[in-house]
Scaffold this active site. Sequence first.
Site, PDB file in Angstrom:
ATOM      1  N   ARG A 227      -2.323  17.421  11.771  1.00  0.00           N
ATOM      2  CA  ARG A 227      -1.529  16.447  11.322  1.00  0.00           C
ATOM      3  C   ARG A 227      -1.015  17.344   9.836  1.00  0.00           C
ATOM      4  O   ARG A 227      -1.564  18.227   9.557  1.00  0.00           O
ATOM      5  CB  ARG A 227      -2.095  15.134  10.828  1.00  0.00           C
ATOM      6  CG  ARG A 227      -3.386  15.321  10.332  1.00  0.00           C
ATOM      7  CD  ARG A 227      -3.726  13.672   9.946  1.00  0.00           C
ATOM      8  NE  ARG A 227      -4.826  13.617   9.186  1.00  0.00           N
ATOM      9  CZ  ARG A 227      -5.935  13.409   9.607  1.00  0.00           C
ATOM     10  NH1 ARG A 227      -6.406  13.342  10.886  1.00  0.00           N
ATOM     11  NH2 ARG A 227      -7.338  13.295   8.828  1.00  0.00           N
ATOM     12  N   ASP A 228       0.128  16.479   9.429  1.00  0.00           N
ATOM     13  CA  ASP A 228       0.653  16.679   7.897  1.00  0.00           C
ATOM     14  C   ASP A 228       1.432  18.242   7.883  1.00  0.00           C
ATOM     15  O   ASP A 228       1.002  19.155   7.039  1.00  0.00           O
ATOM     16  CB  ASP A 228      -0.178  16.843   7.073  1.00  0.00           C
ATOM     17  CG  ASP A 228      -1.442  15.528   6.886  1.00  0.00           C
ATOM     18  OD1 ASP A 228      -1.061  14.396   7.572  1.00  0.00           O
ATOM     19  OD2 ASP A 228      -2.437  15.575   6.548  1.00  0.00           O
TER      20      ASP A 228
ATOM     21  N   TRP B 176      -4.194   0.382   3.734  1.00  0.00           N
ATOM     22  CA  TRP B 176      -3.677   1.226   4.764  1.00  0.00           C
ATOM     23  C   TRP B 176      -3.576   0.552   6.184  1.00  0.00           C
ATOM     24  O   TRP B 176      -4.499  -0.332   6.547  1.00  0.00           O
ATOM     25  CB  TRP B 176      -4.869   2.400   5.026  1.00  0.00           C
ATOM     26  CG  TRP B 176      -4.219   3.527   5.714  1.00  0.00           C
ATOM     27  CD1 TRP B 176      -3.551   4.535   5.424  1.00  0.00           C
ATOM     28  CD2 TRP B 176      -4.743   3.744   6.971  1.00  0.00           C
ATOM     29  NE1 TRP B 176      -3.191   5.509   6.109  1.00  0.00           N
ATOM     30  CE2 TRP B 176      -3.872   4.865   7.496  1.00  0.00           C
ATOM     31  CE3 TRP B 176      -5.065   3.009   8.163  1.00  0.00           C
ATOM     32  CZ2 TRP B 176      -3.863   5.558   8.652  1.00  0.00           C
ATOM     33  CZ3 TRP B 176      -5.077   3.465   9.362  1.00  0.00           C
ATOM     34  CH2 TRP B 176      -4.498   4.799   9.551  1.00  0.00           C
TER      35      TRP B 176
ATOM     36  N   SER C 116       1.847  11.876   7.502  1.00  0.00           N
ATOM     37  CA  SER C 116       2.452  12.803   6.675  1.00  0.00           C
ATOM     38  C   SER C 116       3.208  13.787   7.106  1.00  0.00           C
ATOM     39  O   SER C 116       2.983  14.233   8.208  1.00  0.00           O
ATOM     40  CB  SER C 116       1.518  13.162   5.537  1.00  0.00           C
ATOM     41  OG  SER C 116       0.872  12.027   4.890  1.00  0.00           O
TER      42      SER C 116
ATOM     43  N   ASN D 264      -0.025   5.710   0.144  1.00  0.00           N
ATOM     44  CA  ASN D 264      -0.858   6.889  -0.087  1.00  0.00           C
ATOM     45  C   ASN D 264       0.040   8.234  -0.214  1.00  0.00           C
ATOM     46  O   ASN D 264       0.887   8.039  -1.071  1.00  0.00           O
ATOM     47  CB  ASN D 264      -2.086   7.089   0.708  1.00  0.00           C
ATOM     48  CG  ASN D 264      -1.841   7.031   2.447  1.00  0.00           C
ATOM     49  OD1 ASN D 264      -1.383   6.012   2.887  1.00  0.00           O
ATOM     50  ND2 ASN D 264      -2.094   8.107   3.089  1.00  0.00           N
ATOM     51  N   ASP D 265      -0.280   9.064   0.398  1.00  0.00           N
ATOM     52  CA  ASP D 265       0.126  10.596   0.255  1.00  0.00           C
ATOM     53  C   ASP D 265       1.841  10.599  -0.074  1.00  0.00           C
ATOM     54  O   ASP D 265       2.701   9.917   0.935  1.00  0.00           O
ATOM     55  CB  ASP D 265       0.066  11.401   1.495  1.00  0.00           C
ATOM     56  CG  ASP D 265      -1.249  11.411   2.054  1.00  0.00           C
ATOM     57  OD1 ASP D 265      -1.969  10.790   1.577  1.00  0.00           O
ATOM     58  OD2 ASP D 265      -1.315  12.068   3.114  1.00  0.00           O
TER      59      ASP D 265
ATOM     60  N   GLU E 183      -6.749  18.374   5.262  1.00  0.00           N
ATOM     61  CA  GLU E 183      -5.328  17.644   5.455  1.00  0.00           C
ATOM     62  C   GLU E 183      -4.283  18.355   4.495  1.00  0.00           C
ATOM     63  O   GLU E 183      -4.569  18.920   3.645  1.00  0.00           O
ATOM     64  CB  GLU E 183      -5.817  16.321   4.894  1.00  0.00           C
ATOM     65  CG  GLU E 183      -6.669  15.487   5.782  1.00  0.00           C
ATOM     66  CD  GLU E 183      -6.895  14.098   5.656  1.00  0.00           C
ATOM     67  OE1 GLU E 183      -7.193  13.108   6.565  1.00  0.00           O
ATOM     68  OE2 GLU E 183      -6.956  13.623   4.215  1.00  0.00           O
TER      69      GLU E 183
ATOM     70  N   GLN F 176       3.547   7.696   2.312  1.00  0.00           N
ATOM     71  CA  GLN F 176       2.978   6.978   3.058  1.00  0.00           C
ATOM     72  C   GLN F 176       2.638   5.335   2.849  1.00  0.00           C
ATOM     73  O   GLN F 176       2.416   5.058   1.753  1.00  0.00           O
ATOM     74  CB  GLN F 176       1.390   7.625   3.289  1.00  0.00           C
ATOM     75  CG  GLN F 176       1.343   8.829   3.950  1.00  0.00           C
ATOM     76  CD  GLN F 176       1.606   8.618   5.679  1.00  0.00           C
ATOM     77  OE1 GLN F 176       0.651   8.101   6.451  1.00  0.00           O
ATOM     78  NE2 GLN F 176       2.914   9.028   6.102  1.00  0.00           N
TER      79      GLN F 176
ATOM     80  N   TRP G 178       0.817  -1.152  -0.019  1.00  0.00           N
ATOM     81  CA  TRP G 178       0.073  -0.063   0.112  1.00  0.00           C
ATOM     82  C   TRP G 178       0.842   1.321   0.110  1.00  0.00           C
ATOM     83  O   TRP G 178       1.955   1.575   0.738  1.00  0.00           O
ATOM     84  CB  TRP G 178      -0.775   0.033   1.367  1.00  0.00           C
ATOM     85  CG  TRP G 178      -1.579   1.239   1.470  1.00  0.00           C
ATOM     86  CD1 TRP G 178      -1.250   2.129   2.289  1.00  0.00           C
ATOM     87  CD2 TRP G 178      -2.800   1.610   0.968  1.00  0.00           C
ATOM     88  NE1 TRP G 178      -1.922   3.285   2.250  1.00  0.00           N
ATOM     89  CE2 TRP G 178      -2.937   2.965   1.443  1.00  0.00           C
ATOM     90  CE3 TRP G 178      -3.696   1.167  -0.157  1.00  0.00           C
ATOM     91  CZ2 TRP G 178      -4.306   3.651   0.957  1.00  0.00           C
ATOM     92  CZ3 TRP G 178      -4.946   1.888  -0.334  1.00  0.00           C
ATOM     93  CH2 TRP G 178      -5.093   3.049   0.271  1.00  0.00           C
TER      94      TRP G 178
ATOM     95  N   TRP H  13     -10.193   8.558  -1.406  1.00  0.00           N
ATOM     96  CA  TRP H  13     -10.405   7.622  -0.098  1.00  0.00           C
ATOM     97  C   TRP H  13     -11.656   6.958  -0.315  1.00  0.00           C
ATOM     98  O   TRP H  13     -11.915   6.049   0.541  1.00  0.00           O
ATOM     99  CB  TRP H  13     -10.334   8.614   1.200  1.00  0.00           C
ATOM    100  CG  TRP H  13      -9.023   8.845   1.621  1.00  0.00           C
ATOM    101  CD1 TRP H  13      -8.172   9.913   1.541  1.00  0.00           C
ATOM    102  CD2 TRP H  13      -7.936   7.840   2.122  1.00  0.00           C
ATOM    103  NE1 TRP H  13      -6.535   9.842   2.092  1.00  0.00           N
ATOM    104  CE2 TRP H  13      -6.828   8.449   2.497  1.00  0.00           C
ATOM    105  CE3 TRP H  13      -8.119   6.360   2.191  1.00  0.00           C
ATOM    106  CZ2 TRP H  13      -5.736   7.824   2.773  1.00  0.00           C
ATOM    107  CZ3 TRP H  13      -6.928   5.752   2.859  1.00  0.00           C
ATOM    108  CH2 TRP H  13      -5.955   6.449   3.216  1.00  0.00           C
TER     109      TRP H  13
HETATM  110  C1  FRU Z   1      -4.369  12.054   3.789  1.00  0.00           C
HETATM  111  C2  FRU Z   1      -4.086  11.624   5.011  1.00  0.00           C
HETATM  112  C3  FRU Z   1      -3.347  12.340   5.943  1.00  0.00           C
HETATM  113  C4  FRU Z   1      -2.486  11.458   7.042  1.00  0.00           C
HETATM  114  C5  FRU Z   1      -2.292  10.373   6.234  1.00  0.00           C
HETATM  115  C6  FRU Z   1      -2.428   8.975   6.691  1.00  0.00           C
HETATM  116  O1  FRU Z   1      -4.475  11.095   2.694  1.00  0.00           O
HETATM  117  O2  FRU Z   1      -5.257  11.266   5.905  1.00  0.00           O
HETATM  118  O3  FRU Z   1      -4.204  13.473   6.557  1.00  0.00           O
HETATM  119  O4  FRU Z   1      -1.331  12.161   7.487  1.00  0.00           O
HETATM  120  O5  FRU Z   1      -3.297  10.314   5.033  1.00  0.00           O
HETATM  121  O6  FRU Z   1      -1.951   8.006   6.075  1.00  0.00           O
END
Ligand code: FRU
Length: 519
Positions: A180-181, A83, A116, A58-59, A232, A75, A56, A319
């Site tokens: 976050r992020d 996830w 992230s 993501n970001d 985010e 990620q 997997w 998502w």
């Molecule tokens: C965005 C998110 C971020 C978070 C991450 C977790 O896609 O939800 O806000 O840090 O993914 O994987």
Amino acid sequence: MRRSNTGKFIVLFAIFAMLLGSFGMNKSNASPKKQSDNYYNEENRPQYHFTPEKNWMNDPNGLVYYKGKYHLFYQHNPYGNKWGNMSWGHAVSKDLVHWEHRPVALKPDDLGAIFSGSIVVDKHNTSGLFENGSGGLIAIYTSAGETQQQSIAYSTDEGETWTKYSGNPVIPNSDIVDFRDPKVMWYEEDEKWVMTIAAGDHVRFYSSKNLIEWKLMSKFGENQGAHGGVWECPELFKLPVDGDPTNTKWVLQVDINPGSVHGGSGGQYFIGEFDGAKFVNDNPQNEVKWVDYGKDFYATQTWSNTNNRQIWIAWMNNWQYAQAIPTSPWRSAMSIPRELSLKTFSGEGVKLVQNPVKELRRIEKKPYKWQEETIKPGENILADFDSKTYEITAEFELGSASEFGFKVRKGANEETVIKYDVSEEQLIFDRTDSGEDEFSKSFAGKFTAPLDPIDNKIKLHIFVDHSSVEVFANNGEKVMTNLIFPDGSSDGLEIFSKNGNVKLTSLTINEMESVWNKE
Ligand code: FRU
């Protein structure tokens, strides 16, 4: 029986290993690994977009250019195709096109999973975490445990290995649910670091002199832009307007999930002023500027330390169905890297423009070209073309046709339509019959973007790569990014017009090379 075979195998293996050793062919000096024919050849596997080898993603995280290399952290779940176990995967590239996988960089710890964040080059050792006279890389990320707090880690070996700071978290938190992020940049005027971070329904700006002690400066977001979901992955950066370095504006990009333009997750942005402490929106607070009018362009981040170039990449997914898309053993791809600029549009003010980075030209194969063709209903001048990895650059002059465009990844019962509706002045992306879509009710659909012709012309720059289509319209003024999952046999291409003719002033099609080592 079994036993003795295993025994034999071990003996043979030992002899083989000894021979290898005596000829000096151990891991460190062996010639590059020969990949199997199936390497990066699975169904739906993109050929010139970044995907992890397996599991997997993501970001994009921690994008930084350092000592001649672009770093892409992301990620990642190192243990599965959904996830979870959030860690930072890592890859490097010299040209933003060819990527080399590196070991997982940051793994969960006592403070939680690694969500992230970003990376900066601490050139002057403001953090004091490096040896005197030398700098290094600092990662600023969210530790997601019982609460979401901000932590840092540092690397003295160009991002290969990381040490987490012993005083983490550097921004503790006990009350904000979604916090976050962090994206950090150097703010030259005040010689300080500025962090932009999401806090539920708004962003916050923090400052620091040393990347360790942070001070809250301001908040932005109440009643501003779209609020259909949580905010985010925000980011703040400065760009010249219309290429004039003496006239700059700040762009505040904020992702939202759900509540984006066509449902689920997506990005919005604000244009305004930033004085080192506070962001002020230039536009009416209820106005929403969408980053991309497709469904699959999320969590953008720009590379830090790239001088005057502002380049971002996004996670090509949504998502709503991210964990169900039919790919294995990996899940998710990044978009192609896009170069950003600001342009003034009459009646609309300053807007963000995105275009593919010029480095992609390195993988273009021999071009097929057409000029001054009249496209008539029922005639497909591209009927002989078949491919799943290519780039189309087309310019149309409006004529009597009510609609015109392309059908990509076309098969007996499948097609993905990218077209312009002349009377509605809309760019339309239709993936209703694009292929597999049973994995989610939110996948199939038809998505639109408003688009005015320029001097009676429409320009389309389209990138097809197996399971994704990115459309840049009118020199990057409008962008649409969407996933598709057609049958492997659907590799046809059609150019069409409806209810009349359209003039194709120019068309170039380049097949694209694979960027993965399949020798
Ligand atoms: C965005 C998110 C971020 C978070 C991450 C977790 O896609 O939800 O806000 O840090 O993914 O994987």
